[in-house]
Design a protein around this motif. Structure first.
Motif, short mmCIF file in Angstrom:
data_model
loop_
_atom_site.label_atom_id
_atom_site.label_comp_id
_atom_site.label_asym_id
_atom_site.label_seq_id
_atom_site.Cartn_x
_atom_site.Cartn_y
_atom_site.Cartn_z
N LEU A 151 0.83 -1.20 0.00
CA LEU A 151 0.00 0.00 0.00
C LEU A 151 0.87 1.25 0.00
N SER A 152 0.39 2.31 -0.64
CA SER A 152 1.09 3.59 -0.64
C SER A 152 1.04 4.22 0.75
N ALA A 153 1.82 5.28 0.94
CA ALA A 153 1.77 6.02 2.20
C ALA A 153 0.34 6.50 2.46
N TYR A 154 -0.31 7.02 1.42
CA TYR A 154 -1.70 7.50 1.55
C TYR A 154 -2.60 6.38 2.02
N ASP A 155 -2.51 5.22 1.38
CA ASP A 155 -3.41 4.12 1.72
C ASP A 155 -3.11 3.51 3.08
N ASN A 156 -1.85 3.53 3.50
CA ASN A 156 -1.53 3.08 4.85
C ASN A 156 -2.18 3.99 5.89
N VAL A 157 -2.10 5.31 5.67
CA VAL A 157 -2.69 6.25 6.62
C VAL A 157 -4.21 6.15 6.59
N ALA A 158 -4.79 5.92 5.42
CA ALA A 158 -6.25 5.84 5.28
C ALA A 158 -6.83 4.55 5.85
N LEU A 159 -6.00 3.54 6.07
CA LEU A 159 -6.49 2.22 6.45
C LEU A 159 -7.42 2.21 7.67
N PRO A 160 -7.07 2.86 8.79
CA PRO A 160 -7.98 2.83 9.94
C PRO A 160 -9.35 3.45 9.64
N LEU A 161 -9.37 4.50 8.82
CA LEU A 161 -10.65 5.13 8.48
C LEU A 161 -11.49 4.22 7.61
N ARG A 162 -10.84 3.54 6.66
CA ARG A 162 -11.58 2.61 5.80
C ARG A 162 -12.15 1.44 6.62
N VAL A 163 -11.35 0.93 7.55
CA VAL A 163 -11.83 -0.16 8.41
C VAL A 163 -13.04 0.31 9.23
N ALA A 164 -13.04 1.59 9.61
CA ALA A 164 -14.15 2.16 10.39
C ALA A 164 -15.35 2.51 9.53
N GLY A 165 -15.24 2.35 8.20
CA GLY A 165 -16.38 2.60 7.33
C GLY A 165 -16.51 4.01 6.82
N VAL A 166 -15.45 4.83 6.96
CA VAL A 166 -15.49 6.20 6.45
C VAL A 166 -15.42 6.17 4.93
N SER A 167 -16.25 6.98 4.27
CA SER A 167 -16.29 7.00 2.81
C SER A 167 -15.01 7.61 2.24
N GLU A 168 -14.72 7.29 0.97
CA GLU A 168 -13.53 7.82 0.32
C GLU A 168 -13.56 9.34 0.26
N LYS A 169 -14.73 9.89 0.01
CA LYS A 169 -14.87 11.34 -0.08
C LYS A 169 -14.55 12.01 1.26
N GLU A 170 -15.00 11.39 2.35
CA GLU A 170 -14.79 11.99 3.66
C GLU A 170 -13.37 11.80 4.18
N LEU A 171 -12.69 10.73 3.76
CA LEU A 171 -11.37 10.47 4.32
C LEU A 171 -10.25 11.18 3.57
N ASP A 172 -10.49 11.59 2.33
CA ASP A 172 -9.41 12.16 1.52
C ASP A 172 -8.78 13.39 2.17
N GLY A 173 -9.61 14.33 2.61
CA GLY A 173 -9.07 15.55 3.22
C GLY A 173 -8.26 15.29 4.46
N PRO A 174 -8.80 14.54 5.45
CA PRO A 174 -8.02 14.25 6.66
C PRO A 174 -6.72 13.51 6.39
N VAL A 175 -6.72 12.56 5.44
CA VAL A 175 -5.50 11.81 5.15
C VAL A 175 -4.44 12.73 4.56
N ARG A 176 -4.82 13.57 3.61
CA ARG A 176 -3.85 14.49 2.99
C ARG A 176 -3.35 15.52 4.00
N GLU A 177 -4.24 15.97 4.87
CA GLU A 177 -3.84 16.92 5.90
C GLU A 177 -2.84 16.28 6.87
#
Length: 235
Positions: free
Chosen positions: A97-123
């Motif tokens: 997984l990329s750095a982005y996808d590693n950071v996004a992993l907990p949010l995806r497991v929690a069911g956060v949508s891609e649209k909602e997680l993009d901003g927090p992950v990039r921030e």
């Protein structure tokens, strides 16, 4: 009122050898910041493993979030682990997984949508200085960069409890300061934080942090005296 973490006479033994941890008793109040110190081999990593449920104690009581985790059915443990952020000493990033996808992993497991997680992950990637490395995979990152991805992943979901094992061991002093500032900000939002470190400079960076020192598998008071010294053999 009980704490978010409660240890009562906890002991940990691996196999048939001597106890790695003995008679560990403490309570962590919600929203507090703790720094765990002690010499190599004192048992810091073993204590952290008990905190993030990677290990069960050999004896004693452990309560997390008000529940006894020693007798808790294993099927319930994954749900508890999602309330705990962990920064491992060896990073444990998902290699494909990329750095982005590693950071996004907990949010995806929690069911956060891609649209909602993009901003927090990039921030979060920007905060740890990796905005331009979002697409990079762990094998192409330096040790310090991998450490920063691991920290971003641990804090992205604002866990109730954050456990970090030498979180600044692979970064320069300037980045170490930024990361501790990040932990401090998370703590002010209500997360209880436990950081194990050898870094004496780090210890003084958080004025409100409470010290907890391990010595030979036991909790020591600020003077270095053991709180629960071994009992003397009978005469």
């Amino acid at each position: 009122m009980g704490g978010i973490v409660q240890f009562d006479n906890v002991g940990l033994r691996y196999g048939t050898g001597a106890e790695t941890l003995s008679d560990i008793s403490f309570t962590l109040a919600p929203g507090t910041f703790h720094i765990l110190t002690g010499p190599s081999g004192a048992g810091k990593t073993s204590l952290l493993k008990l905190l993030y449920l990677a290990q069960r104690p050999s004896r004693g009581l452990i309560r997390l979030f008000g529940e006894d985790i020693v007798t808790m059915p294993r099927a319930r443990l994954p749900g508890f682990r999602r309330r705990i952020g962990v920064v491992f000493q060896d990073f444990r990033l998902v290699p494909y997984l990329s750095a982005y996808d590693n950071v996004a992993l907990p949010l995806r497991v929690a069911g956060v949508s891609e649209k909602e997680l993009d901003g927090p992950v990039r921030e979060m990637l920007a905060w740890v200085g990796l905005a331009n490395r979002a697409t990079a995979r762990p094998a192409t990152l330096s040790g310090g960069e991998q450490q920063r991805v691991a920290i971003a992943r641990a804090v992205i979901g604002r866990p109730e409890l954050l456990v970090a094992d030498e979180p600044t061991g692979n970064v320069d002093p300037e980045m170490a300061g930024r990361l501790i500032h990040l932990f401090d900000a998370l703590n002010k939002l209500g997360t209880t934080i436990v950081v194990a470190t050898h870094d004496i400079h780090l210890i003084g960076r958080v004025a409100h942090a409470q010290m907890m020192r391990l010595d030979r598998g036991r909790i020591a008071d600020p003077t270095g005296a053991l709180r629960h010294p071994p009992s003397r053999p009978a005469a």
